[in-house]
Design a protein around this motif. Structure first.
Motif, PDB file in Angstrom:
ATOM      1  N   VAL A 136      51.938   8.759  30.113  1.00 40.79           N
ATOM      2  CA  VAL A 136      50.802   9.406  30.166  1.00 40.79           C
ATOM      3  C   VAL A 136      50.362   9.123  31.535  1.00 40.79           C
ATOM      4  O   VAL A 136      49.729  10.222  32.350  1.00 40.79           O
ATOM      5  CB  VAL A 136      49.825   9.127  29.153  1.00 40.79           C
ATOM      6  N   VAL A 137      50.144   7.970  32.053  1.00 43.88           N
ATOM      7  CA  VAL A 137      49.530   7.550  33.519  1.00 43.88           C
ATOM      8  C   VAL A 137      50.463   8.095  34.447  1.00 43.88           C
ATOM      9  O   VAL A 137      49.848   8.740  35.613  1.00 43.88           O
ATOM     10  CB  VAL A 137      49.288   6.286  33.522  1.00 43.88           C
TER      11      VAL A 137
ATOM     12  N   THR B 149      42.193  23.589  28.061  1.00 41.99           N
ATOM     13  CA  THR B 149      43.023  22.646  28.737  1.00 41.99           C
ATOM     14  C   THR B 149      43.438  23.102  30.283  1.00 41.99           C
ATOM     15  O   THR B 149      43.972  24.175  30.166  1.00 41.99           O
ATOM     16  CB  THR B 149      44.162  22.720  27.804  1.00 41.99           C
TER      17      THR B 149
ATOM     18  N   ALA C 229      51.563  14.909  37.874  1.00 46.93           N
ATOM     19  CA  ALA C 229      50.888  16.304  37.843  1.00 46.93           C
ATOM     20  C   ALA C 229      49.848  16.704  38.841  1.00 46.93           C
ATOM     21  O   ALA C 229      49.868  17.769  39.341  1.00 46.93           O
ATOM     22  CB  ALA C 229      50.298  16.535  36.447  1.00 46.93           C
ATOM     23  N   GLY C 230      49.058  15.669  39.254  1.00 42.12           N
ATOM     24  CA  GLY C 230      48.130  15.737  40.216  1.00 42.12           C
ATOM     25  C   GLY C 230      48.781  15.888  41.629  1.00 42.12           C
ATOM     26  O   GLY C 230      48.337  16.792  42.437  1.00 42.12           O
TER      27      GLY C 230
ATOM     28  N   SER D 251      55.103  13.391  29.427  1.00 40.08           N
ATOM     29  CA  SER D 251      54.926  12.321  28.692  1.00 40.08           C
ATOM     30  C   SER D 251      55.698  12.680  27.267  1.00 40.08           C
ATOM     31  O   SER D 251      56.625  11.990  26.871  1.00 40.08           O
ATOM     32  CB  SER D 251      53.480  12.109  28.212  1.00 40.08           C
TER      33      SER D 251
ATOM     34  N   THR E 120      51.022  16.989  32.113  1.00 39.93           N
ATOM     35  CA  THR E 120      51.136  15.686  31.723  1.00 39.93           C
ATOM     36  C   THR E 120      51.674  15.574  30.294  1.00 39.93           C
ATOM     37  O   THR E 120      52.501  14.800  29.783  1.00 39.93           O
ATOM     38  CB  THR E 120      49.638  14.925  31.672  1.00 39.93           C
TER      39      THR E 120
ATOM     40  N   TRP F 152      50.366  12.024  34.619  1.00 41.94           N
ATOM     41  CA  TRP F 152      48.962  12.369  34.944  1.00 41.94           C
ATOM     42  C   TRP F 152      49.034  12.326  36.666  1.00 41.94           C
ATOM     43  O   TRP F 152      48.771  13.411  37.541  1.00 41.94           O
ATOM     44  CB  TRP F 152      47.877  11.636  34.342  1.00 41.94           C
ATOM     45  N   LEU F 153      49.513  11.338  37.177  1.00 41.79           N
ATOM     46  CA  LEU F 153      49.644  11.179  38.601  1.00 41.79           C
ATOM     47  C   LEU F 153      50.630  12.023  39.181  1.00 41.79           C
ATOM     48  O   LEU F 153      50.252  12.639  40.111  1.00 41.79           O
ATOM     49  CB  LEU F 153      49.856   9.726  39.008  1.00 41.79           C
TER      50      LEU F 153
ATOM     51  N   ARG G 277      46.992  20.620  34.585  1.00 43.82           N
ATOM     52  CA  ARG G 277      47.299  19.319  34.819  1.00 43.82           C
ATOM     53  C   ARG G 277      47.492  18.597  33.639  1.00 43.82           C
ATOM     54  O   ARG G 277      48.236  17.696  33.421  1.00 43.82           O
ATOM     55  CB  ARG G 277      46.227  18.534  35.805  1.00 43.82           C
ATOM     56  N   VAL G 278      46.541  18.737  32.372  1.00 44.82           N
ATOM     57  CA  VAL G 278      46.793  18.073  31.163  1.00 44.82           C
ATOM     58  C   VAL G 278      48.051  18.664  30.723  1.00 44.82           C
ATOM     59  O   VAL G 278      48.869  17.665  30.031  1.00 44.82           O
ATOM     60  CB  VAL G 278      45.547  18.361  30.371  1.00 44.82           C
TER      61      VAL G 278
END
Length: 371
Positions: free
Chosen positions: A92-93, A2, A99-100, A13, A9, A96-97, A5-6
């Motif tokens: 989640v989307v 893992t 965290a990136g 979330s 996220t 993810w953005l 970033r995951v």
């Protein structure tokens, strides 16, 4: 595995969904209790009778209101479940953005660290942005690179100065021995020249080893097959038979160091052999193999061959003990892998696998630290 970033996220979330679920459930429960309280108040309040309207039913709307409340609450719960599902996808989307975006400076630091070598220590991360923990980490890394670059430059200056300062007195000493000693002390003269020559070889080997361990400053395409042919044309021995099978192969590297690598491999195969023995040299698909006959080599001692000043056997022409150490360092500087395997019946097989070659061989023994 893992990634960070995951994990970020999932944290973003999870917190967003937990807050949203608590908010929506609380609003639904309060709404249900408020509606039921208002309906109960309406049913308990006496209302003056009015004349029924022609065509309208006698029973008023009051008995239907509790059922209407249940319908509204059920609808509200259905909408809530749908919104929670939509928010889960959106969270989640977005997580993810976000965290990136947060980890982008970390990726920049990682990419710079992977790209750095002794030949490009001048590069820096030079991270821009607010003065936060990531900016402080990048600046600390750049400061460390400054110190490392100064240390490498100082080492290179020392090697250059040592090369000149050590070779010059040895050359003068050799000239004095050759010219100053009379012919009637030939045995002493030959012994002094032998040790002088051996000291020069040792110093030259140490300097080459230091240069190889410092990495490559400039790379250029080198035809390795031509290097092998040139080394074989310049050297060799009448006591062993050399066979070759050479295919064209180009390596990006230093031609002088690659020539030294091949020279040391061939010299090692010839020196540690027996009269009438054989040396087989193969260059195929980017894999250079030098195989010789000679004394037995225990498999568990193969790794020691690549350590400085390690010798398993003595010969009439004793070497410096740095030949295969230099081979391993030059191979590592070119991104190659060095392997050693004992031959059945005696002798050794040395394999250098260059980057981009198709290696279908076994792992074998290799020096620690090679690529």
């Amino acid at each position: 595995m893992t990634t960070v970033r995951v994990r970020l996220t999932l944290i973003y979330s999870g917190l967003f969904l937990l807050t949203s679920v608590v908010l929506l459930v609380t609003v639904n429960l309060l709404l249900r209790e408020a509606l039921r309280a208002r309906i109960a108040g309406l049913t308990l309040t006496p209302v003056a009778p009015t004349a029924p309207t022609r065509g309208a039913p006698d029973d008023g709307p009051m008995p239907q209101l509790p059922g209407l409340v249940d319908d509204v609450i059920d609808y509200q719960w259905g909408v809530t479940a749908l919104m929670i599902g939509i928010l889960a996808v959106v969270s989640v989307v977005v997580g993810w953005l976000v965290a990136g975006r947060i980890l982008r400076p970390v990726h920049q630091i990682t990419a710079t660290a992977r790209r750095l070598s002794v030949s490009n220590l001048h590069e820096r991360i030079a991270l821009s942005g607010p003065k936060d923990e990531l900016k402080e980490l990048a600046d600390t890394f750049d400061a460390m690179l400054d110190r490392l670059e100064r240390a490498v430059k100082g080492q290179r200056r020392f090697i250059a100065n040592a090369s000149h300062e050590l070779r010059t007195p040895l050359a003068v000493q050799r000239a004095a021995i050759e010219i100053g000693l009379p012919e009637d002390v030939g045995e002493i003269r030959d012994k002094l020249l032998f040790h002088n020559h051996r000291t020069e070889n040792l110093i030259d080997a140490l300097l080459v080893l230091a240069q190889a361990e410092n990495g490559l400053d400039n790379r250029q395409p080198v035809a390795l097959d031509e290097v092998v042919r040139l080394v074989l044309a310049e050297g060799g021995s009448d006591e062993v038979t050399v066979t070759t099978r050479i295919e064209p192969f180009v390596v990006d590297g230093d031609p002088v160091l690659l020539s030294r690598l091949v020279t040391n491999l061939v010299d090692n195969a010839v020196r540690y052999n027996h009269p009438g023995g054989t040396v087989g040299i193969t260059l195929s698909q980017g894999i250079l193999t030098v195989r010789n006959t000679g004394p037995d080599v225990p498999r568990e001692r193969c790794g020691d061959l690549f350590e400085p000043f390690r010798r398993l056997h003595t010969t009439r022409e004793q070497g410096t003990g740095l030949g295969l150490s230099i081979v391993a360092s030059i191979a590592k500087a070119h991104g190659a892998d060095v392997r050693a395997n004992p031959n059945p019946g005696g002798g050794l097989e040395l394999v250098v696998v260059f980057a981009g070659s198709r290696d279908a061989r076994g792992v074998g023994s290799r020096p620690s630290g090679t690529a």
